[in-house]
Write a protein that holds these residues in place. Structure first.
Motif, PDB file in Angstrom:
ATOM      1  N   PHE A  42       0.862  -1.189   0.000  1.00 46.01           N
ATOM      2  CA  PHE A  42       0.000   0.000   0.000  1.00 46.01           C
ATOM      3  C   PHE A  42       0.894   1.232   0.000  1.00 46.01           C
ATOM      4  O   PHE A  42       1.273   1.738   1.047  1.00 46.01           O
ATOM      5  CB  PHE A  42      -0.932   0.002   1.200  1.00 46.01           C
ATOM      6  CG  PHE A  42      -1.836   1.219   1.267  1.00 46.01           C
ATOM      7  CD1 PHE A  42      -2.139   1.962   0.133  1.00 46.01           C
ATOM      8  CD2 PHE A  42      -2.393   1.609   2.465  1.00 46.01           C
ATOM      9  CE1 PHE A  42      -2.970   3.075   0.184  1.00 46.01           C
ATOM     10  CE2 PHE A  42      -3.225   2.733   2.541  1.00 46.01           C
ATOM     11  CZ  PHE A  42      -3.508   3.462   1.394  1.00 46.01           C
ATOM     12  N   GLN A  43       1.259   1.680  -1.180  1.00 49.26           N
ATOM     13  CA  GLN A  43       2.018   2.908  -1.364  1.00 49.26           C
ATOM     14  C   GLN A  43       1.370   3.673  -2.512  1.00 49.26           C
ATOM     15  O   GLN A  43       1.155   3.122  -3.584  1.00 49.26           O
ATOM     16  CB  GLN A  43       3.493   2.618  -1.693  1.00 49.26           C
ATOM     17  CG  GLN A  43       4.241   1.847  -0.617  1.00 49.26           C
ATOM     18  CD  GLN A  43       4.434   2.644   0.650  1.00 49.26           C
ATOM     19  OE1 GLN A  43       4.371   3.865   0.642  1.00 49.26           O
ATOM     20  NE2 GLN A  43       4.664   1.953   1.761  1.00 49.26           N
ATOM     21  N   LEU A  44       1.048   4.930  -2.275  1.00 47.05           N
ATOM     22  CA  LEU A  44       0.384   5.715  -3.309  1.00 47.05           C
ATOM     23  C   LEU A  44       1.355   6.296  -4.318  1.00 47.05           C
ATOM     24  O   LEU A  44       0.963   6.681  -5.415  1.00 47.05           O
ATOM     25  CB  LEU A  44      -0.432   6.840  -2.653  1.00 47.05           C
ATOM     26  CG  LEU A  44      -1.582   6.365  -1.756  1.00 47.05           C
ATOM     27  CD1 LEU A  44      -2.320   7.544  -1.163  1.00 47.05           C
ATOM     28  CD2 LEU A  44      -2.536   5.461  -2.525  1.00 47.05           C
ATOM     29  N   THR A  45       2.642   6.362  -3.945  1.00 48.73           N
ATOM     30  CA  THR A  45       3.661   6.887  -4.857  1.00 48.73           C
ATOM     31  C   THR A  45       4.770   5.860  -5.020  1.00 48.73           C
ATOM     32  O   THR A  45       5.440   5.510  -4.047  1.00 48.73           O
ATOM     33  CB  THR A  45       4.257   8.202  -4.323  1.00 48.73           C
ATOM     34  OG1 THR A  45       3.209   9.153  -4.112  1.00 48.73           O
ATOM     35  CG2 THR A  45       5.253   8.783  -5.307  1.00 48.73           C
ATOM     36  N   VAL A  46       4.941   5.347  -6.221  1.00 49.66           N
ATOM     37  CA  VAL A  46       5.968   4.344  -6.491  1.00 49.66           C
ATOM     38  C   VAL A  46       6.670   4.672  -7.810  1.00 49.66           C
ATOM     39  O   VAL A  46       6.158   5.436  -8.632  1.00 49.66           O
ATOM     40  CB  VAL A  46       5.363   2.922  -6.578  1.00 49.66           C
ATOM     41  CG1 VAL A  46       4.817   2.488  -5.235  1.00 49.66           C
ATOM     42  CG2 VAL A  46       4.282   2.859  -7.646  1.00 49.66           C
ATOM     43  N   GLU A  47       7.859   4.103  -8.002  1.00 49.03           N
ATOM     44  CA  GLU A  47       8.612   4.348  -9.235  1.00 49.03           C
ATOM     45  C   GLU A  47       7.981   3.644 -10.426  1.00 49.03           C
ATOM     46  O   GLU A  47       7.871   4.206 -11.514  1.00 49.03           O
ATOM     47  CB  GLU A  47      10.066   3.878  -9.055  1.00 49.03           C
ATOM     48  CG  GLU A  47      10.880   4.720  -8.082  1.00 49.03           C
ATOM     49  CD  GLU A  47      12.312   4.226  -8.005  1.00 49.03           C
ATOM     50  OE1 GLU A  47      12.670   3.294  -8.769  1.00 49.03           O
ATOM     51  OE2 GLU A  47      13.072   4.773  -7.191  1.00 49.03           O
ATOM     52  N   ASP A  48       7.605   2.387 -10.220  1.00 54.19           N
ATOM     53  CA  ASP A  48       7.080   1.559 -11.308  1.00 54.19           C
ATOM     54  C   ASP A  48       5.806   0.869 -10.820  1.00 54.19           C
ATOM     55  O   ASP A  48       5.876  -0.147 -10.122  1.00 54.19           O
ATOM     56  CB  ASP A  48       8.128   0.520 -11.717  1.00 54.19           C
ATOM     57  CG  ASP A  48       7.711  -0.307 -12.908  1.00 54.19           C
ATOM     58  OD1 ASP A  48       6.499  -0.464 -13.147  1.00 54.19           O
ATOM     59  OD2 ASP A  48       8.607  -0.822 -13.613  1.00 54.19           O
ATOM     60  N   PRO A  49       4.632   1.396 -11.140  1.00 58.07           N
ATOM     61  CA  PRO A  49       3.376   0.822 -10.627  1.00 58.07           C
ATOM     62  C   PRO A  49       3.188  -0.657 -10.966  1.00 58.07           C
ATOM     63  O   PRO A  49       2.703  -1.416 -10.134  1.00 58.07           O
ATOM     64  CB  PRO A  49       2.299   1.678 -11.294  1.00 58.07           C
ATOM     65  CG  PRO A  49       2.972   2.969 -11.598  1.00 58.07           C
ATOM     66  CD  PRO A  49       4.387   2.611 -11.938  1.00 58.07           C
ATOM     67  N   GLN A  50       3.585  -1.059 -12.167  1.00 61.12           N
ATOM     68  CA  GLN A  50       3.423  -2.460 -12.553  1.00 61.12           C
ATOM     69  C   GLN A  50       4.294  -3.356 -11.677  1.00 61.12           C
ATOM     70  O   GLN A  50       3.829  -4.368 -11.144  1.00 61.12           O
ATOM     71  CB  GLN A  50       3.794  -2.646 -14.023  1.00 61.12           C
ATOM     72  CG  GLN A  50       3.560  -4.062 -14.553  1.00 61.12           C
ATOM     73  CD  GLN A  50       2.091  -4.425 -14.657  1.00 61.12           C
ATOM     74  OE1 GLN A  50       1.291  -3.632 -15.144  1.00 61.12           O
ATOM     75  NE2 GLN A  50       1.723  -5.615 -14.197  1.00 61.12           N
ATOM     76  N   ARG A  51       5.543  -2.964 -11.511  1.00 60.52           N
ATOM     77  CA  ARG A  51       6.491  -3.771 -10.730  1.00 60.52           C
ATOM     78  C   ARG A  51       6.211  -3.696  -9.236  1.00 60.52           C
ATOM     79  O   ARG A  51       6.258  -4.712  -8.533  1.00 60.52           O
ATOM     80  CB  ARG A  51       7.916  -3.277 -11.008  1.00 60.52           C
ATOM     81  CG  ARG A  51       9.017  -4.030 -10.234  1.00 60.52           C
ATOM     82  CD  ARG A  51      10.313  -3.244 -10.267  1.00 60.52           C
ATOM     83  NE  ARG A  51      10.180  -1.981  -9.535  1.00 60.52           N
ATOM     84  CZ  ARG A  51      11.014  -0.954  -9.666  1.00 60.52           C
ATOM     85  NH1 ARG A  51      12.015  -1.012 -10.525  1.00 60.52           N
ATOM     86  NH2 ARG A  51      10.837   0.145  -8.953  1.00 60.52           N
ATOM     87  N   ASP A  52       5.917  -2.493  -8.740  1.00 64.85           N
ATOM     88  CA  ASP A  52       5.850  -2.267  -7.302  1.00 64.85           C
ATOM     89  C   ASP A  52       4.468  -2.516  -6.697  1.00 64.85           C
ATOM     90  O   ASP A  52       4.360  -2.752  -5.495  1.00 64.85           O
ATOM     91  CB  ASP A  52       6.278  -0.830  -6.977  1.00 64.85           C
ATOM     92  CG  ASP A  52       7.711  -0.544  -7.428  1.00 64.85           C
ATOM     93  OD1 ASP A  52       8.508  -1.505  -7.484  1.00 64.85           O
ATOM     94  OD2 ASP A  52       8.019   0.624  -7.717  1.00 64.85           O
ATOM     95  N   LEU A  53       3.414  -2.465  -7.518  1.00 64.05           N
ATOM     96  CA  LEU A  53       2.060  -2.631  -6.993  1.00 64.05           C
ATOM     97  C   LEU A  53       1.310  -3.794  -7.632  1.00 64.05           C
ATOM     98  O   LEU A  53       0.847  -4.703  -6.937  1.00 64.05           O
ATOM     99  CB  LEU A  53       1.262  -1.335  -7.188  1.00 64.05           C
ATOM    100  CG  LEU A  53       1.701  -0.116  -6.378  1.00 64.05           C
ATOM    101  CD1 LEU A  53       0.892   1.101  -6.804  1.00 64.05           C
ATOM    102  CD2 LEU A  53       1.547  -0.366  -4.891  1.00 64.05           C
ATOM    103  N   ILE A  54       1.197  -3.762  -8.952  1.00 65.56           N
ATOM    104  CA  ILE A  54       0.359  -4.756  -9.647  1.00 65.56           C
ATOM    105  C   ILE A  54       0.930  -6.162  -9.497  1.00 65.56           C
ATOM    106  O   ILE A  54       0.215  -7.097  -9.096  1.00 65.56           O
ATOM    107  CB  ILE A  54       0.200  -4.397 -11.136  1.00 65.56           C
ATOM    108  CG1 ILE A  54      -0.298  -2.957 -11.311  1.00 65.56           C
ATOM    109  CG2 ILE A  54      -0.748  -5.392 -11.801  1.00 65.56           C
ATOM    110  CD1 ILE A  54      -1.654  -2.686 -10.723  1.00 65.56           C
ATOM    111  N   ASN A  55       2.189  -6.322  -9.834  1.00 65.30           N
ATOM    112  CA  ASN A  55       2.776  -7.665  -9.813  1.00 65.30           C
ATOM    113  C   ASN A  55       2.746  -8.315  -8.426  1.00 65.30           C
ATOM    114  O   ASN A  55       2.305  -9.469  -8.297  1.00 65.30           O
ATOM    115  CB  ASN A  55       4.200  -7.639 -10.355  1.00 65.30           C
ATOM    116  CG  ASN A  55       4.252  -7.366 -11.849  1.00 65.30           C
ATOM    117  OD1 ASN A  55       3.222  -7.378 -12.524  1.00 65.30           O
ATOM    118  ND2 ASN A  55       5.435  -7.102 -12.380  1.00 65.30           N
ATOM    119  N   PRO A  56       3.209  -7.634  -7.368  1.00 65.96           N
ATOM    120  CA  PRO A  56       3.148  -8.279  -6.047  1.00 65.96           C
ATOM    121  C   PRO A  56       1.717  -8.606  -5.613  1.00 65.96           C
ATOM    122  O   PRO A  56       1.477  -9.667  -5.032  1.00 65.96           O
ATOM    123  CB  PRO A  56       3.778  -7.232  -5.114  1.00 65.96           C
ATOM    124  CG  PRO A  56       4.580  -6.350  -5.990  1.00 65.96           C
ATOM    125  CD  PRO A  56       3.880  -6.323  -7.309  1.00 65.96           C
ATOM    126  N   ALA A  57       0.776  -7.701  -5.905  1.00 63.07           N
ATOM    127  CA  ALA A  57      -0.606  -7.930  -5.474  1.00 63.07           C
ATOM    128  C   ALA A  57      -1.246  -9.082  -6.235  1.00 63.07           C
ATOM    129  O   ALA A  57      -1.830  -9.995  -5.638  1.00 63.07           O
ATOM    130  CB  ALA A  57      -1.423  -6.650  -5.655  1.00 63.07           C
TER     131      ALA A  57
END
Length: 280
Positions: A42-57
Motif C-alpha cells: 500500500f504505497q500511493l507513490t511508487v517508481e514503477d506501478p506495474q512492478r511495485d504494486l500490480i505484480n506483487p498484489a
C-alpha cells in the motif's frame, strides 16, 4: 515485534516465503485449515506501478490462492482486499457503494494502487470459483488507522498521521489536505478476519468502514485534543475545499459479523496510533 507476541514459539511459527515465487507457500500451508492472505503493498507513490504494486498484489494473490486450493486440509481462505476494489469514480455523487460493486475506473496511469487491489481480488475469485472444496471470504476495509506493532514508518497510514502531527502536510504549514474517506480501526479488521473464519455462515465480501467519510481535518482535531499545546493543523488552506464525498454501505458486516465502525472509533484509533508511534 512478532516474536514478542508469543515468545515460546509453540503457537507462532515463521516460514520464509516470497509472494511472487511459485510454490513458496507449500510448506507453511501443510496441515492448516484456514489461510489468511493479508499481504499487499500500500504505497500511493511508487517508481514503477506495474512492478511495485500490480505484480506483487496479483501474482502474490494467485500464488497464495493456488497453494491454498492445492492443500488438502484447507477449508477456507480469508482474503484482505480493500474498498479500493469496490469504489469507482463514475458513480453519481449520492451513490452508496456496497459489496456488489467492483472498481471499474482505475488504471495503471490513474489509480494503480486501486487497480492492484481490484485485479488481485478478481483473480482470487476466479481461481476459487473453479472448484468447490475450499470457500473464500473477502474483507474489504477502507483506510486503516490504529496502533502499529512495529517501529516501521513507511506505511501510508503512518506517513499520513505523522505529516499531520508534525504540521508538514503538502498543503502548507498550519493546514491539511482536503482529503476525506471511509476509515476503519486496525483492531476491527483483525476481528473481522477472525469472525469471517469462525462463522461458518460467513460468505462473499464484507466491507469494514465508517459509512460517512473521516477527513484530515478530523484527524487533526483528534490529535490536537490529546496534544493541546502542540501546533497541529485542523483547517484547510484558504483556497481549498472538500470534493464530494463517497458513501459506503457496511451494513452486511454489522448484520452477519456483528461489526460496526463509528467516527468515535476512528478518533480513538488515531489517538492510539500516535501514542504507539511515539513510543515504538
Amino acid at each position: 515485534h512478532l516474536l514478542a507476541l508469543e515468545p515460546t514459539g509453540k503457537q507462532l511459527r515463521f516460514f520464509e516465503a516470497d509472494l511472487v515465487a511459485k510454490g513458496s507457500f507449500q510448506k507453511c500451508f501443510e496441515g492448516v485449515e484456514a489461510v489468511f492472505h493479508t499481504a499487499s503493498p500500500f504505497q500511493l507513490t511508487v517508481e514503477d506501478p506495474q512492478r511495485d504494486l500490480i505484480n506483487p498484489a496479483v501474482q502474490g494473490t494467485e500464488n497464495v490462492i493456488h497453494e491454498a486450493l492445492s492443500t488438502d486440509t484447507v477449508k477456507r481462505i480469508i482474503l484482505t482486499s480493500s474498498t479500493a476494489a469496490v469504489q469507482s469514480s463514475n458513480k453519481p455523487k449520492d451513490y452508496l457503494f456496497s459489496e456488489k460493486d467492483f472498481n471499474e475506473t482505475s488504471t495503471l496511469e490513474n489509480g494503480p494502487y486501486q487497480l492492484s487491489k481490484v485485479t488481485a481480488e478478481k483473480k482470487a475469485w476466479e481461481l476459487v470459483k473453479k472448484q468447490n472444496k475450499v470457500d473464500m471470504v473477502v474483507i474489504n476495509p477502507s483506510f486503516v488507522l490504529g496502533a502499529p506493532m512495529s517501529g516501521r514508518s513507511d506505511s501510508t497510514s503512518i506517513k499520513t498521521i505523522k505529516s499531520i502531527f508534525e504540521n508538514t502536510q503538502p498543503s502548507g504549514k498550519g493546514t491539511v489536505l482536503p482529503m476525506q474517506f471511509g476509515c476503519v480501526p486496525v483492531n476491527t479488521i483483525a476481528e473481522g478476519h477472525i469472525r469471517a473464519f469462525e462463522n461458518e455462515k460467513a460468505s462473499g465480501r464484507y466491507i469494514l468502514s465508517t459509512k460517512e467519510p473521516y477527513s484530515f481535518v478530523d484527524i487533526g482535531k483528534a490529535l490536537a485534543s490529546v496534544f493541546p499545546d502542540r501546533d497541529i493543523p485542523t483547517t484547510l488552506a484558504p483556497d481549498a475545499s472538500f470534493s464530494s464525498p463517497s458513501f459506503i454501505d457496511a451494513s452486511k458486516a454489522e448484520r452477519e459479523l456483528g461489526l460496526t465502525v463509528t467516527k468515535d472509533d476512528i478518533t480513538e484509533a488515531v489517538q492510539q496510533q500516535i501514542f504507539a508511534m511515539l513510543t515504538l
